[in-house]
Design a protein around this motif. Structure first.
Motif, short mmCIF file in Angstrom:
data_model
loop_
_atom_site.label_atom_id
_atom_site.label_comp_id
_atom_site.label_asym_id
_atom_site.label_seq_id
_atom_site.Cartn_x
_atom_site.Cartn_y
_atom_site.Cartn_z
N TYR A 52 0.80 -1.22 0.00
CA TYR A 52 0.00 0.00 0.00
C TYR A 52 0.83 1.27 0.00
O TYR A 52 0.47 2.26 -0.64
CB TYR A 52 -0.96 0.00 1.20
CG TYR A 52 -2.07 -1.01 1.07
CD1 TYR A 52 -2.88 -1.03 -0.06
CD2 TYR A 52 -2.30 -1.94 2.06
CE1 TYR A 52 -3.90 -1.96 -0.19
CE2 TYR A 52 -3.33 -2.87 1.95
CZ TYR A 52 -4.12 -2.87 0.83
OH TYR A 52 -5.13 -3.78 0.71
N GLN A 56 0.16 4.61 -3.04
CA GLN A 56 -0.56 5.84 -2.80
C GLN A 56 -0.40 6.80 -3.98
O GLN A 56 0.71 7.04 -4.45
CB GLN A 56 -0.06 6.51 -1.52
CG GLN A 56 -0.83 7.77 -1.16
CD GLN A 56 -0.25 8.45 0.07
OE1 GLN A 56 0.66 9.27 -0.04
NE2 GLN A 56 -0.76 8.11 1.23
N ASN A 109 -9.11 -0.19 3.90
CA ASN A 109 -7.65 -0.23 3.80
C ASN A 109 -7.12 0.99 3.05
O ASN A 109 -7.89 1.81 2.53
CB ASN A 109 -7.19 -1.55 3.16
CG ASN A 109 -7.69 -1.74 1.74
OD1 ASN A 109 -7.91 -0.79 1.00
ND2 ASN A 109 -7.88 -3.00 1.34
N TYR A 111 -5.79 1.49 0.17
CA TYR A 111 -6.19 1.61 -1.23
C TYR A 111 -7.55 2.30 -1.34
O TYR A 111 -7.74 3.23 -2.16
CB TYR A 111 -6.22 0.23 -1.89
CG TYR A 111 -7.08 0.11 -3.12
CD1 TYR A 111 -6.80 0.84 -4.27
CD2 TYR A 111 -8.17 -0.75 -3.14
CE1 TYR A 111 -7.59 0.72 -5.41
CE2 TYR A 111 -8.95 -0.89 -4.27
CZ TYR A 111 -8.66 -0.15 -5.41
OH TYR A 111 -9.45 -0.27 -6.52
N ASN A 267 -6.91 -2.09 -8.57
CA ASN A 267 -6.15 -1.96 -7.32
C ASN A 267 -4.66 -1.92 -7.63
O ASN A 267 -4.04 -2.93 -7.98
CB ASN A 267 -6.48 -3.14 -6.40
CG ASN A 267 -5.88 -2.99 -5.02
OD1 ASN A 267 -4.86 -2.33 -4.84
ND2 ASN A 267 -6.48 -3.64 -4.05
N SER A 269 -2.11 -1.71 -5.81
CA SER A 269 -1.17 -2.17 -4.78
C SER A 269 -0.64 -3.57 -5.03
O SER A 269 0.20 -4.06 -4.27
CB SER A 269 -1.84 -2.12 -3.40
OG SER A 269 -2.83 -3.12 -3.28
#
Length: 295
Positions: A52, A56, A109, A111, A267, A269
Motif C-alpha cells: 500500500y 498511494q 484499507n 487503497y 487496485n 497495490s
C-alpha cells in the motif's frame, strides 16, 4: 514482478485466498508446492500481496482536499448505533456531488482511502465507511481485516453501509445527488444499494461486483456503469443474467469488460493492477458521476 510474470495457477490460488477463510500462511505454503514456469510459486505469491505504501497516488495532506474521519448514526447495524468512515472534501465551499466508496472484503484499507481522495480531487464529496468499525476498525493489515469482516453479521453490515450512504447524501456539503462505487465485495454492495435505494441513488459504478437478484433489478433507478475484468469467472458468471435483467427492466446502464484484466485490476497495490485499463475505467467512472450527479 509484473502481472505477466505470475503463473495463472498462482492467480487462481490468490483469488481463493482473498475470497475464503484461507490464511496467509496456507496461501504461501500451497503456492510453494505449485510447479510454475519461469520462477518460484512462493515468490509469485509473495509478489501478489498488497504494497500500500508504494501505491498511494494522492497524499492525505494534498492541499486540493481535506480528509477527516467522521462518525455517523447507524441504527440496526453491527455497532452500538454508531459507525465511522473517511470523509474527503474537495477544496472550495460546496455543495458538491457526493460519491460513496465501498471497500472490499477486508475493511477500509489504504487503497480504498486513496480512491476516496481520487474522487475528491475530481470534485466529489467522497465518503468511505469502514464496515469493521464495530470491531475497532481496519486493523492495519488485510489478513486480519478479512477474518474480522467474515465474523460480522452480513445483514447488519449492509445496514451500516446503507446508513453511510444516507449520511453522505444528507451531508451539509452534499448537493443531494448521490453516487456509489465499490470494488469486489464493495461492487456487490453498490449493486445492492441500487436496488435498495431506488431513486435515492442517482448513479452507481460497481467494479467486478456480485450481481443483484434478477427480481430486484426492476427497482434500480440509478444510471449504472458496470465494470468487469475479462478473466474473472467467479464474478462474471452472473454478468449475462444481470445484463438481461437490466435490459428487460429498461434500466439506464453501460457495461464494460476490460480486455486482458483479472479481478482487482483497478487496485494498484498488487500486480493484478492493469495501469492502462484502470485508467480507462476510472476516467469513465468520473465522467459517469459528473454526468449524473450535477445539481
Amino acid at each position: 514482478m509484473n502481472e505477466r510474470d505470475i503463473d495463472p495457477k498462482i492467480y487462481e490460488l490468490y483469488d481463493q485466498y482473498c475470497h475464503s477463510a484461507m490464511e496467509r500462511r496456507e496461501f504461501l505454503s500451497r503456492a510453494a508446492t505449485i510447479a510454475v514456469v519461469g520462477g518460484s510459486g512462493l515468490a509469485m505469491a509473495e509478489a501478489l500481496l498488497p504494497k500500500y505504501a508504494a501505491a498511494q497516488t494522492i497524499s492525505f495532506t494534498d492541499p486540493r482536499i481535506r480528509a477527516t474521519y467522521e462518525l455517523y448514526d447507524s441504527p440496526g447495524g453491527n455497532g452500538a448505533e454508531e459507525m465511522r468512515g473517511y470523509l474527503v472534501r474537495p477544496a472550495g465551499d460546496g455543495p458538491f456531488p457526493a460519491v460513496l466508496v465501498v471497500h472490499e472484503n477486508r475493511g477500509l484499507n489504504p487503497y480504498i482511502e486513496d480512491v476516496a481522495r481520487r474522487a475528491a480531487i475530481a470534485g466529489f464529496l467522497a465518503f468511505a465507511p469502514d464496515g469493521l468499525w464495530p470491531l475497532g476498525g481496519y486493523p492495519g493489515n488485510d489478513d486480519d481485516g478479512k477474518v474480522m469482516q467474515r465474523s460480522l453479521d452480513r445483514d447488519k453490515l449492509m445496514v451500516d453501509l446503507l446508513n453511510g450512504a444516507n449520511f453522505l447524501k444528507d451531508h451539509e456539503l452534499s448537493n443531494g445527488r448521490l453516487g456509489a462505487t465499490g470494488f469486489c465485495f464493495g461492487g456487490g454492495v453498490v449493486n445492492w444499494l441500487a436496488v435498495k435505494m431506488g431513486a435515492d441513488l442517482a448513479a452507481g459504478v460497481p467494479f467486478y461486483g456480485r450481481a443483484p437478484e434478477d427480481a430486484g433489478v426492476a427497482k434500480i433507478k440509478a444510471a449504472m456503469l458496470i465494470q468487469y475484468a475479462e478473466d474473472d469467472p467467479r464474478v462474471n458468471a452472473g454478468k449475462d443474467g444481470y445484463e438481461a435483467a437490466l435490459k428487460a427492466n429498461g434500466v439506464d446502464y453501460e457495461m464494460h469488460v476490460y480486455p486482458g484484466t483479472r479481478h482487482g485490476f483497478h487496485n494498484n497495490s498488487t500486480p493484478r493492477y492493469d495501469e492502462a485499463q484502470a485508467k480507462i475505467a476510472w476516467e469513465r467512472t468520473v465522467a459517469h458521476f459528473s454526468s449524473h450527479l450535477a445539481s
